[in-house]
Design a protein around this motif. Structure first.
Motif, PDB file in Angstrom:
ATOM      1  N   MET A   1       0.836  -1.207   0.000  1.00  0.00           N
ATOM      2  CA  MET A   1       0.000   0.000   0.000  1.00  0.00           C
ATOM      3  C   MET A   1       0.869   1.254   0.000  1.00  0.00           C
ATOM      4  N   THR A   2       0.554   2.184  -0.896  1.00  0.00           N
ATOM      5  CA  THR A   2       1.257   3.463  -0.922  1.00  0.00           C
ATOM      6  C   THR A   2       0.507   4.454  -0.042  1.00  0.00           C
ATOM      7  N   HIS A   3       1.151   4.882   1.022  1.00  0.00           N
ATOM      8  CA  HIS A   3       0.499   5.821   1.927  1.00  0.00           C
ATOM      9  C   HIS A   3       0.542   7.231   1.346  1.00  0.00           C
ATOM     10  N   LYS A   4      -0.523   7.961   1.584  1.00  0.00           N
ATOM     11  CA  LYS A   4      -0.606   9.353   1.153  1.00  0.00           C
ATOM     12  C   LYS A   4      -0.669  10.211   2.400  1.00  0.00           C
ATOM     13  N   VAL A   5       0.384  10.986   2.601  1.00  0.00           N
ATOM     14  CA  VAL A   5       0.557  11.723   3.854  1.00  0.00           C
ATOM     15  C   VAL A   5       0.442  13.220   3.604  1.00  0.00           C
ATOM     16  N   LEU A   6      -0.367  13.874   4.413  1.00  0.00           N
ATOM     17  CA  LEU A   6      -0.519  15.337   4.344  1.00  0.00           C
ATOM     18  C   LEU A   6       0.122  15.947   5.584  1.00  0.00           C
ATOM     19  N   ILE A   7       1.131  16.785   5.376  1.00  0.00           N
ATOM     20  CA  ILE A   7       1.779  17.512   6.461  1.00  0.00           C
ATOM     21  C   ILE A   7       1.174  18.913   6.506  1.00  0.00           C
ATOM     22  N   VAL A   8       0.769  19.357   7.685  1.00  0.00           N
ATOM     23  CA  VAL A   8       0.119  20.663   7.836  1.00  0.00           C
ATOM     24  C   VAL A   8       0.907  21.517   8.821  1.00  0.00           C
ATOM     25  N   THR A   9       1.268  22.731   8.399  1.00  0.00           N
ATOM     26  CA  THR A   9       1.906  23.702   9.287  1.00  0.00           C
ATOM     27  C   THR A   9       1.295  25.074   9.032  1.00  0.00           C
ATOM     28  N   THR A  10       1.611  25.996   9.907  1.00  0.00           N
ATOM     29  CA  THR A  10       1.082  27.350   9.744  1.00  0.00           C
ATOM     30  C   THR A  10       1.915  28.173   8.775  1.00  0.00           C
ATOM     31  N   VAL A  11       3.245  28.000   8.832  1.00  0.00           N
ATOM     32  CA  VAL A  11       4.133  28.765   7.952  1.00  0.00           C
ATOM     33  C   VAL A  11       4.934  27.801   7.086  1.00  0.00           C
ATOM     34  N   SER A  12       5.062  28.129   5.821  1.00  0.00           N
ATOM     35  CA  SER A  12       5.601  27.186   4.839  1.00  0.00           C
ATOM     36  C   SER A  12       7.060  26.824   5.054  1.00  0.00           C
ATOM     37  N   GLY A  13       7.862  27.744   5.620  1.00  0.00           N
ATOM     38  CA  GLY A  13       9.268  27.440   5.835  1.00  0.00           C
ATOM     39  C   GLY A  13       9.518  26.418   6.917  1.00  0.00           C
ATOM     40  N   PHE A  14       8.485  26.058   7.656  1.00  0.00           N
ATOM     41  CA  PHE A  14       8.631  25.155   8.794  1.00  0.00           C
ATOM     42  C   PHE A  14       9.135  23.776   8.364  1.00  0.00           C
ATOM     43  N   LEU A  15       8.579  23.242   7.299  1.00  0.00           N
ATOM     44  CA  LEU A  15       8.981  21.904   6.865  1.00  0.00           C
ATOM     45  C   LEU A  15      10.445  21.884   6.461  1.00  0.00           C
ATOM     46  N   TRP A  16      10.862  22.848   5.657  1.00  0.00           N
ATOM     47  CA  TRP A  16      12.259  22.906   5.205  1.00  0.00           C
ATOM     48  C   TRP A  16      13.209  23.104   6.377  1.00  0.00           C
ATOM     49  N   GLN A  17      12.788  23.889   7.357  1.00  0.00           N
ATOM     50  CA  GLN A  17      13.647  24.215   8.492  1.00  0.00           C
ATOM     51  C   GLN A  17      13.735  23.077   9.508  1.00  0.00           C
ATOM     52  N   PHE A  18      12.611  22.387   9.761  1.00  0.00           N
ATOM     53  CA  PHE A  18      12.557  21.466  10.893  1.00  0.00           C
ATOM     54  C   PHE A  18      12.163  20.020  10.571  1.00  0.00           C
ATOM     55  N   GLU A  19      11.586  19.761   9.424  1.00  0.00           N
ATOM     56  CA  GLU A  19      11.007  18.436   9.208  1.00  0.00           C
ATOM     57  C   GLU A  19      11.624  17.649   8.053  1.00  0.00           C
ATOM     58  N   LYS A  20      12.876  17.906   7.727  1.00  0.00           N
ATOM     59  CA  LYS A  20      13.535  17.151   6.655  1.00  0.00           C
ATOM     60  C   LYS A  20      13.657  15.676   7.027  1.00  0.00           C
ATOM     61  N   ASN A  21      13.861  15.391   8.310  1.00  0.00           N
ATOM     62  CA  ASN A  21      13.939  14.008   8.766  1.00  0.00           C
ATOM     63  C   ASN A  21      12.661  13.250   8.429  1.00  0.00           C
ATOM     64  N   THR A  22      11.527  13.895   8.686  1.00  0.00           N
ATOM     65  CA  THR A  22      10.238  13.272   8.408  1.00  0.00           C
ATOM     66  C   THR A  22      10.085  12.994   6.919  1.00  0.00           C
ATOM     67  N   VAL A  23      10.507  13.944   6.102  1.00  0.00           N
ATOM     68  CA  VAL A  23      10.427  13.762   4.648  1.00  0.00           C
ATOM     69  C   VAL A  23      11.253  12.556   4.217  1.00  0.00           C
ATOM     70  N   GLU A  24      12.458  12.413   4.771  1.00  0.00           N
ATOM     71  CA  GLU A  24      13.308  11.275   4.410  1.00  0.00           C
ATOM     72  C   GLU A  24      12.680   9.949   4.824  1.00  0.00           C
ATOM     73  N   ILE A  25      12.044   9.923   5.990  1.00  0.00           N
ATOM     74  CA  ILE A  25      11.364   8.709   6.451  1.00  0.00           C
ATOM     75  C   ILE A  25      10.237   8.346   5.484  1.00  0.00           C
ATOM     76  N   LEU A  26       9.436   9.332   5.099  1.00  0.00           N
ATOM     77  CA  LEU A  26       8.313   9.075   4.209  1.00  0.00           C
ATOM     78  C   LEU A  26       8.797   8.630   2.835  1.00  0.00           C
TER      79      LEU A  26
END
Length: 418
Positions: A1-26
């Motif tokens: 099964m291919t999971h479809k994941v939606l990440i939600v934050t208030t400000v767009s730079g948040f993912l690039w700044q803090f969540e690169k680890n999560t992106v690599e896991i996904l």
């Protein structure tokens, strides 16, 4: 099964700044990644190419940091429900307070069964927080916990509070070591010290002080500036890295305190790992921190931290061993701490060695192990080998040595302690 994941934050730079680890896991799980945020107010600098290179599908929404922007946030909530249904999202991972509110409500009222993960990077209700925070944020979090499958915290105080909430019947509360320090990037490079000091403009034996944080009132720069005004007789330079709405006020305060020749505003910097090589003391005066990655990055570079005593800094600053903790609004505490370390190079060096060692358990590799387990549990549920019944579930997924809580400063008598 291919999971479809939606990440939600208030400000767009948040993912690039803090969540690169999560992106690599996904990516390692071949998941399809979607990202919904406000791209008009990034707050943190980020590289647009990052989203393209990692095949992240972006969804601009009108979400606002202020919960009182009701019209914009209502529109964002409807947009999130549309994204969930149109893109057939099966997992939603939300961050930041408003992102967590709207994300969980969207998952609840959409027509799909969605696993919900919420990473709380520091609850807005905490010991010492104002009544408004408890009336608004605490009550909202307590209510929305019932729509949460996994609630991830990053400090002991928040973890303890979260264990008192009633999550979904299969819900978990977990604590992770923040988003993780990149130890390949943030490390001691002795050969770069003089080059970094020259780049900063530090002269001779001047003490080099630095803070890296958003320029807003909660980061408490004003207390540090008052502290520096008390030690103007010392030879030092203080560098402020960051941008934000409070910059003009801080520049005016710097001038009024007669510190213009000693305080330098550098703006947002992408080369902090290099600049930290020339720093003697990292100042971290935030009134509130969920953890405080900037301080941990400084420690990883062998820089002792003089920080405000709060729930975040107590996770890693051991007073007198790898840094010093001060009463958050006490300029005298900060002035005394800086003077102590300036006059005791051997103590400063011992703290630098210990700071580097103590930062290790907050590495990106450790954080990734925790987050990998979060997703395994979210996607496998009761079939996961680590599954426990609800009354057994409030525990950390991975065990690691925990440093004892630092003592509350309570107003230090620095001269008698060292």
């Amino acid at each position: 099964m291919t999971h479809k994941v939606l990440i939600v934050t208030t400000v767009s730079g948040f993912l690039w700044q803090f969540e690169k680890n999560t992106v690599e896991i996904l990516k390692s799980q071949n998941a399809e990644i979607h990202y919904a945020s406000n791209f008009e107010n990034p707050a943190y600098a980020f590289d647009q190419k990052y989203f393209e290179e990692n095949r992240i599908q972006i969804h601009p929404i009108s979400i606002q940091k202020s919960p009182y922007r009701l019209k914009d946030n209502f529109s964002a909530w409807k947009s999130l429900m549309e994204i969930i249904e149109k893109e057939e999202i099966d997992t939603l991972h939300c961050h930041t307070p408003v992102g967590a509110v709207l994300g969980r409500l969207a998952a609840r009222f959409s027509k799909r069964q969605v696993k919900v993960i919420y990473t709380a990077h520091g609850f807005h209700f905490y010991k010492g927080a104002g009544l408004k925070n408890w009336l608004l944020y605490y009550q909202a979090e307590r209510f929305l916990a019932r729509y949460t499958d996994i609630l991830v915290t990053i400090n002991r105080e928040d973890e303890k509070r979260a264990r008192g909430f009633s999550l979904k019947d299969s819900g978990w509360v977990m604590k992770i070591p923040g988003v993780g320090v990149d130890r390949d990037k943030f490390r001691v490079r002795f050969e770069k010290r003089q080059e970094a000091r020259a780049a900063l403009g530090v002269k001779g034996e001047e003490l080099c002080l630095l803070t890296a944080a958003l320029l807003d009132k909660e980061k408490n720069y004003q207390t540090v500036l008052h502290a520096l005004a008390q030690i103007k007789d010392m030879a030092f330079r203080y560098y402020i890295c960051g941008e934000g709405p409070y910059r003009k006020a801080l520049e005016e305060q710097t001038a009024s305190l007669g510190l213009k020749e000693k305080v330098v505003f550098l703006g947002f910097r992408r080369d902090l790992d290099f600049l930290l090589q020339g720093v003697d003391i990292f100042l971290f005066p935030s009134l509130r921190e969920g953890l405080g990655m900037a301080a941990l990055e400084a420690m990883a570079c062998g820089v002792p931290v003089v920080g405000a005593d709060n729930r975040g800094t107590r996770e890693y600053i051991r007073h007198g061993e790898n840094g010093l903790l001060c009463q958050p609004r006490n300029a005298g505490d900060f002035a005394a701490a800086i003077r102590i370390l300036a006059q005791n190079p051997s103590l400063r060096n011992k703290m630098a060695v210990r700071a580097r060692k103590d930062s290790w358990r907050f590495g990106a590799e450790e954080s990734r192990l925790y987050m990998e387990q979060v997703y395994r549990i979210a996607w496998k549920g009761e079939d996961h080998p680590g599954y426990k019944s609800k009354n057994q579930r409030n525990h950390e997924p991975l065990q690691s040595p925990a440093f004892p809580l630092a003592e509350s400063s309570g107003g230090f008598r620095f001269e008698s302690e060292f």
